[in-house]
Design a protein around this motif. Structure first.
Motif, mmCIF file in Angstrom:
data_model
loop_
_atom_site.group_PDB
_atom_site.id
_atom_site.type_symbol
_atom_site.label_atom_id
_atom_site.label_comp_id
_atom_site.label_asym_id
_atom_site.label_seq_id
_atom_site.Cartn_x
_atom_site.Cartn_y
_atom_site.Cartn_z
ATOM 1 N N LEU A 32 18.856 15.520 -67.423
ATOM 2 C CA LEU A 32 19.658 16.135 -66.309
ATOM 3 C C LEU A 32 20.991 16.793 -67.071
ATOM 4 C CD1 LEU A 32 19.445 13.419 -63.586
ATOM 5 C CD2 LEU A 32 18.282 15.637 -63.803
ATOM 6 N N PHE A 36 25.109 14.502 -63.792
ATOM 7 C CA PHE A 36 24.350 14.475 -62.690
ATOM 8 C C PHE A 36 23.606 12.994 -63.081
ATOM 9 C CE2 PHE A 36 24.889 18.882 -61.858
ATOM 10 C CZ PHE A 36 24.994 18.773 -60.726
ATOM 11 N N TYR A 60 21.816 16.810 -56.378
ATOM 12 C CA TYR A 60 22.049 17.656 -57.497
ATOM 13 C C TYR A 60 22.609 18.952 -56.793
ATOM 14 C CZ TYR A 60 18.718 14.314 -59.401
ATOM 15 O OH TYR A 60 18.267 13.066 -60.217
ATOM 16 N N TYR A 64 21.511 23.821 -58.205
ATOM 17 C CA TYR A 64 20.763 23.067 -59.382
ATOM 18 C C TYR A 64 19.378 22.293 -58.940
ATOM 19 C CZ TYR A 64 20.340 19.735 -63.269
ATOM 20 O OH TYR A 64 19.640 19.016 -64.411
#
Length: 200
Positions: A32, A36, A60, A64
């Motif tokens: 990631l 995150f 997220y 994204y």
């Protein structure tokens, strides 16, 4: 215009059951972006398509979240679904207010007078609920905005949400310069959340 959550849900609904299981497995281990964190394995395994769409957006953000979903689908060889989702993500990223994809730091930090409060006050609820990286922010504020007792009080709370709520109680005594420092620390450590809120 359809929201990111709707695009993700539509994509997941097109997956066969075994593809959906593979998607969840890959999502759990996918590298990631900084800031995150993966959805815990115990929660991820029990989510259906609707709940997983919500969870992806919650963890997220919409932009994204769509990109991440597309990346995993591409890795699974599901190119058609991935490309469709990438196109939706690209379209969403270009459709900020008045056609602007981003806003300047000065506009966000100084958004006070015209829109009724500093950026960090306007977005209090979203920031409390969605900030994922707080420790380095507290470290930056220590000594400048927070004293040692306030810092320890915040760190003593068990969850990030509770820590943010305590931080906001101390914010009542801050001036705009202090709030600007908090915003810049947020921007550095939770860039995608700040970017999304600036576009809202």
């Amino acid at each position: 215009m359809a929201r990111g959550r709707d695009h993700i849900l539509k994509t997941l609904e097109n997956l066969e059951e075994d593809e959906f299981k593979t998607f969840k497995f890959k999502l759990r281990t996918w590298p990631l972006r900084p800031g995150f964190f993966p959805i815990p394995r115990g929660k991820l395994s029990t989510l259906d398509r609707v709940d997983l769409s919500d969870k992806i957006v919650c963890c997220y953000l919409e932009g994204y979240g769509m990109e991440l979903t597309a990346e995993v689908l591409l890795d699974m060889g599901l190119r058609e679904e991935a490309v469709t989702l990438q196109q939706a993500a690209n379209s969403a990223s270009r459709s900020g207010p008045n056609g602007n994809a981003t806003q300047s730091t000065q506009h966000s930090a100084g958004a006070s007078a015209a829109s009724g409060g500093h950026f960090v006050e306007q977005h209090r609820i979203n920031l409390i609920n969605r900030v994922t990286v707080l420790d380095p922010i507290l470290d930056e504020l220590l000594g400048e905005v927070l004293n040692a007792e306030q810092y320890d009080t915040i760190r003593a709370e068990a969850t990030t949400q509770k820590q943010m709520r305590i931080l906001y109680t101390f914010m009542r005594n801050w001036n705009n310069s202090h709030k600007d420092m908090f915003l810049e620390a947020l921007r550095k450590n939770n860039p995608f959340l700040v970017e999304e809120l600036e576009k809202s």
